[in-house]
Motif scaffolding. Structure first.
Motif, PDB file in Angstrom:
ATOM      1  N   ILE A  95      -3.711  -6.792  30.456  1.00  0.00           N
ATOM      2  CA  ILE A  95      -2.973  -6.529  29.200  1.00  0.00           C
ATOM      3  C   ILE A  95      -1.569  -7.110  29.311  1.00  0.00           C
ATOM      4  CG2 ILE A  95      -1.862  -4.674  27.858  1.00  0.00           C
ATOM      5  CD1 ILE A  95      -4.371  -2.982  28.331  1.00  0.00           C
ATOM      6  N   ILE A  96      -0.931  -6.885  30.452  1.00  0.00           N
ATOM      7  CA  ILE A  96       0.451  -7.369  30.603  1.00  0.00           C
ATOM      8  C   ILE A  96       0.484  -8.902  30.644  1.00  0.00           C
ATOM      9  CG2 ILE A  96       2.479  -7.345  32.123  1.00  0.00           C
ATOM     10  CD1 ILE A  96       1.236  -4.516  32.994  1.00  0.00           C
ATOM     11  N   ALA A  97      -0.524  -9.485  31.312  1.00  0.00           N
ATOM     12  CA  ALA A  97      -0.556 -10.948  31.387  1.00  0.00           C
ATOM     13  C   ALA A  97      -0.685 -11.552  29.991  1.00  0.00           C
ATOM     14  CB  ALA A  97      -1.739 -11.388  32.251  1.00  0.00           C
ATOM     15  N   ILE A 125       5.240  -5.567  26.271  1.00  0.00           N
ATOM     16  CA  ILE A 125       4.258  -4.500  26.068  1.00  0.00           C
ATOM     17  C   ILE A 125       4.647  -3.259  26.869  1.00  0.00           C
ATOM     18  CG2 ILE A 125       2.641  -5.062  27.950  1.00  0.00           C
ATOM     19  CD1 ILE A 125       1.160  -4.467  24.666  1.00  0.00           C
ATOM     20  N   GLN A 126       5.474  -3.467  27.891  1.00  0.00           N
ATOM     21  CA  GLN A 126       5.876  -2.333  28.720  1.00  0.00           C
ATOM     22  C   GLN A 126       6.816  -1.386  27.977  1.00  0.00           C
ATOM     23  OE1 GLN A 126       7.106  -3.562  32.655  1.00  0.00           O
ATOM     24  NE2 GLN A 126       5.794  -5.334  32.483  1.00  0.00           N
ATOM     25  N   GLN A 127       7.272  -1.820  26.790  1.00  0.00           N
ATOM     26  CA  GLN A 127       8.068  -0.889  25.984  1.00  0.00           C
ATOM     27  C   GLN A 127       7.204   0.246  25.444  1.00  0.00           C
ATOM     28  OE1 GLN A 127       9.904  -3.316  23.016  1.00  0.00           O
ATOM     29  NE2 GLN A 127      11.053  -4.445  24.560  1.00  0.00           N
ATOM     30  N   SER A 128       5.891   0.039  25.489  1.00  0.00           N
ATOM     31  CA  SER A 128       4.996   1.100  25.021  1.00  0.00           C
ATOM     32  C   SER A 128       4.975   2.228  26.041  1.00  0.00           C
ATOM     33  CB  SER A 128       3.587   0.537  24.842  1.00  0.00           C
ATOM     34  OG  SER A 128       2.632   1.525  25.126  1.00  0.00           O
ATOM     35  N   ARG A 129       5.157   3.460  25.543  1.00  0.00           N
ATOM     36  CA  ARG A 129       5.256   4.604  26.451  1.00  0.00           C
ATOM     37  C   ARG A 129       3.972   4.791  27.242  1.00  0.00           C
ATOM     38  NH1 ARG A 129       6.653  10.136  23.768  1.00  0.00           N
ATOM     39  NH2 ARG A 129       4.434   9.964  23.509  1.00  0.00           N
ATOM     40  N   ASP A 130       2.822   4.647  26.572  1.00  0.00           N
ATOM     41  CA  ASP A 130       1.538   4.830  27.243  1.00  0.00           C
ATOM     42  C   ASP A 130       1.364   3.828  28.376  1.00  0.00           C
ATOM     43  OD1 ASP A 130       0.958   6.800  25.555  1.00  0.00           O
ATOM     44  OD2 ASP A 130      -0.797   5.878  24.612  1.00  0.00           O
ATOM     45  N   ILE A 131       1.621   2.559  28.061  1.00  0.00           N
ATOM     46  CA  ILE A 131       1.420   1.510  29.061  1.00  0.00           C
ATOM     47  C   ILE A 131       2.380   1.741  30.247  1.00  0.00           C
ATOM     48  CG2 ILE A 131       1.587  -0.991  29.504  1.00  0.00           C
ATOM     49  CD1 ILE A 131      -0.632  -0.578  27.558  1.00  0.00           C
ATOM     50  N   ARG A 132       3.625   2.063  29.917  1.00  0.00           N
ATOM     51  CA  ARG A 132       4.620   2.295  30.978  1.00  0.00           C
ATOM     52  C   ARG A 132       4.183   3.434  31.893  1.00  0.00           C
ATOM     53  NH1 ARG A 132       9.150   2.329  27.643  1.00  0.00           N
ATOM     54  NH2 ARG A 132       9.211   4.587  27.801  1.00  0.00           N
ATOM     55  N   TYR A 133       3.676   4.501  31.265  1.00  0.00           N
ATOM     56  CA  TYR A 133       3.266   5.667  32.049  1.00  0.00           C
ATOM     57  C   TYR A 133       2.159   5.280  33.038  1.00  0.00           C
ATOM     58  CZ  TYR A 133       1.162  10.049  33.393  1.00  0.00           C
ATOM     59  OH  TYR A 133       0.651  11.075  34.144  1.00  0.00           O
ATOM     60  N   CYS A 177      -0.851  -6.712  20.421  1.00  0.00           N
ATOM     61  CA  CYS A 177      -2.110  -6.038  20.079  1.00  0.00           C
ATOM     62  C   CYS A 177      -3.108  -6.134  21.228  1.00  0.00           C
ATOM     63  CB  CYS A 177      -2.703  -6.669  18.819  1.00  0.00           C
ATOM     64  SG  CYS A 177      -4.246  -5.923  18.346  1.00  0.00           S
ATOM     65  N   ILE A 178      -3.710  -4.990  21.592  1.00  0.00           N
ATOM     66  CA  ILE A 178      -4.717  -5.007  22.666  1.00  0.00           C
ATOM     67  C   ILE A 178      -6.120  -4.775  22.087  1.00  0.00           C
ATOM     68  CG2 ILE A 178      -3.116  -4.310  24.492  1.00  0.00           C
ATOM     69  CD1 ILE A 178      -4.297  -1.434  24.152  1.00  0.00           C
ATOM     70  N   LEU A 179      -6.246  -4.875  20.771  1.00  0.00           N
ATOM     71  CA  LEU A 179      -7.534  -4.752  20.082  1.00  0.00           C
ATOM     72  C   LEU A 179      -8.229  -3.417  20.345  1.00  0.00           C
ATOM     73  CD1 LEU A 179      -8.868  -8.370  20.749  1.00  0.00           C
ATOM     74  CD2 LEU A 179      -7.751  -7.526  18.684  1.00  0.00           C
ATOM     75  N   CYS A 180      -7.439  -2.374  20.423  1.00  0.00           N
ATOM     76  CA  CYS A 180      -8.026  -1.051  20.642  1.00  0.00           C
ATOM     77  C   CYS A 180      -8.690  -0.526  19.369  1.00  0.00           C
ATOM     78  CB  CYS A 180      -6.964  -0.070  21.127  1.00  0.00           C
ATOM     79  SG  CYS A 180      -5.726   0.313  19.872  1.00  0.00           S
ATOM     80  N   THR A 231       0.567   0.531  21.470  1.00  0.00           N
ATOM     81  CA  THR A 231       1.381  -0.513  22.097  1.00  0.00           C
ATOM     82  C   THR A 231       2.520  -1.010  21.211  1.00  0.00           C
ATOM     83  OG1 THR A 231      -0.103  -2.212  21.257  1.00  0.00           O
ATOM     84  CG2 THR A 231      -0.580  -1.365  23.465  1.00  0.00           C
ATOM     85  N   ASN A 232       2.781  -0.326  20.125  1.00  0.00           N
ATOM     86  CA  ASN A 232       3.832  -0.734  19.173  1.00  0.00           C
ATOM     87  C   ASN A 232       3.546  -2.100  18.540  1.00  0.00           C
ATOM     88  OD1 ASN A 232       5.094   1.568  20.034  1.00  0.00           O
ATOM     89  ND2 ASN A 232       6.455   0.502  21.443  1.00  0.00           N
ATOM     90  N   ALA A 233       2.271  -2.454  18.421  1.00  0.00           N
ATOM     91  CA  ALA A 233       1.948  -3.708  17.725  1.00  0.00           C
ATOM     92  C   ALA A 233       2.169  -3.554  16.230  1.00  0.00           C
ATOM     93  CB  ALA A 233       0.496  -4.106  17.998  1.00  0.00           C
TER      94      ALA A 233
END
Ligand code: FES
Length: 398
Positions: A261-263, A269-277, A312-315, A367-369
């Protein structure tokens, strides 16, 4: 989040209506949805009940920011004819929503259905918790906060939303999770029940109010007797289940998904709280994949939302929120496989679609997309809470 509890039963609500009333139902889809008084399903349930009883419902509308006067005014302008024709507006919102709508439609019969207690937070185990009671409630601050059940009992209010929330008493069974016995609801969703037991499983595409599509694969677990890893968000609990939620193989896979996802989406994307956690949780400090970084055009044509496809991670949460909660179906998937993207309308600018500005998509995006352009804490220059003055008690006789 704002903590509100339903203050009118369906019968009491009907006593505030005339049989020839032309009704608009208005609700919001932000914090009060978690208290069980708002949202599209509640509106649909109420509309069905009213129609069965011979009432005329002209329209139901979901607005995230009904508490903001400007938005209410804008909706008034957009649906002037309907609001002119209507004689009653039923609000499934907190009392801030009530105050604002009442200000915009001073001559209409506006019916509040909830009592608002203040602000609080959401606990997976206890649900919404009131932590900062409004002085007008007479409640003393409580370190543990007040649950909805406590408020309902203390203030003689209603725990459920009309007839739509009837819950059967679920049978409880014991399954084994990471070697320990855990009590869960039979036939319930495995991820929900693990969360309810404070077993935290990473998940990006799942939300209990949106349902599961098993897209992100972050919630994979092992279940004895099943081949490979299975997404816990798509698994129904069965008798005698033995579940492993974390081991070397699962950790490695979750790390790889996060790194991919990060790549693809870049450091932003790391600004997203979920991803950061989850990055912290899995100690991800470097990226071992080099994938072409997305370079898509950001769509900020919408009046209140910005859509950044690069994040967007297409969730699919926005797609489901738009369809299931807002009922608009403005956001969709397009193309297939690695070319899959989310589009608005028929791949047109956000502004040209039927977006209702309910913000449900932004609320659910992990992800704040999709993000709101501004979330104003002040209304017309006044601090948020000064908007609340309790509506006169409606004709409640029981
Ligand atoms: S949360 Fe289960 S697959 Fe995404």
């Amino acid at each position: 989040m704002i903590i509100s509890v339903r203050s009118l039963s369906y019968d009491e609500l009907k006593r505030n209506l005339n049989h020839d009333d032309k009704i608009v139902i208005w609700s919001c889809d932000t914090c009060v949805k978690h208290c069980g008084i708002a949202g599209m399903e509640k509106m649909t349930a109420l509309e069905d009940l009213l129609k069965e009883d011979g009432y005329t419902v002209l329209k139901k509308e979901l607005v995230s920011e009904s508490c903001q006067i400007n938005l209410a005014k804008k909706h008034k302008a957009a649906h002037e004819d309907i609001f002119n024709e209507s004689t009653a507006i039923i609000l499934l919102t907190c009392e801030i929503g009530y105050q604002c709508v009442k200000t915009v439609f001073p001559k209409k019969k506006v019916i509040a259905t909830a009592k608002t207690f203040g602000s609080g937070n959401f606990s997976n185990k206890k649900g919404p918790i009131l932590t900062s009671p409004l002085p007008t409630t007479g409640l003393a601050p409580e370190p543990e906060g007040y649950t909805l059940t406590m408020l309902v009992e203390q203030f003689n209010l209603y725990p459920k939303f009309f007839d739509a929330d009837k819950e059967p008493n679920p049978e409880k069974i014991t399954i084994t999770v990471d070697g320990k016995p855990v009590e869960v609801k039979k036939d319930a969703n495995l991820l929900d029940e693990l969360s309810a037991n404070r077993i935290r499983i990473p998940h990006l595409c799942y939300d209990s109010s949106l349902g599961s599509i098993g897209a992100c694969r972050m919630c994979l677990v092992k279940i004895e007797g099943k081949r490979g890893l299975v997404p816990s968000c798509c698994t129904q609990i069965e008798e005698g289940m033995i579940v492993t939620t974390e081991d070397e193989e699962i950790t490695k896979l979750r790390k790889s998904i996060l790194q991919m996802i990060i790549a693809e989406c870049g450091d932003e994307i790391q600004q997203s709280r979920d991803i950061r956690y989850w990055m912290r949780r899995y100690k991800i400090t470097e990226n071992r994949f080099s994938l072409p970084k997305k370079d898509e055009i950001v769509d900020d044509s919408n009046e209140v939302l910005v859509k950044d496809p690069n994040r967007c991670i297409l969730c699919g949460r926005c797609v489901r929120a738009c369809a299931n909660l807002s009922g608009q179906k403005v956001i969709n998937f397009a193309n297939r496989g690695s070319n899959t993207v989310t589009i608005t309308g028929l791949n047109e600018p956000f502004a040209s679609t039927d977006c209702a500005h309910c913000l449900a998509c932004a609320h659910y995006c992990p992800t704040n997309a999709i993000t709101p352009k501004s979330i104003s804490k002040k209304i017309s220059g006044y601090p948020f809470w000064t908007m609340i003055t309790y509506p006169k008690k409606l004709a409640r006789t029981t």
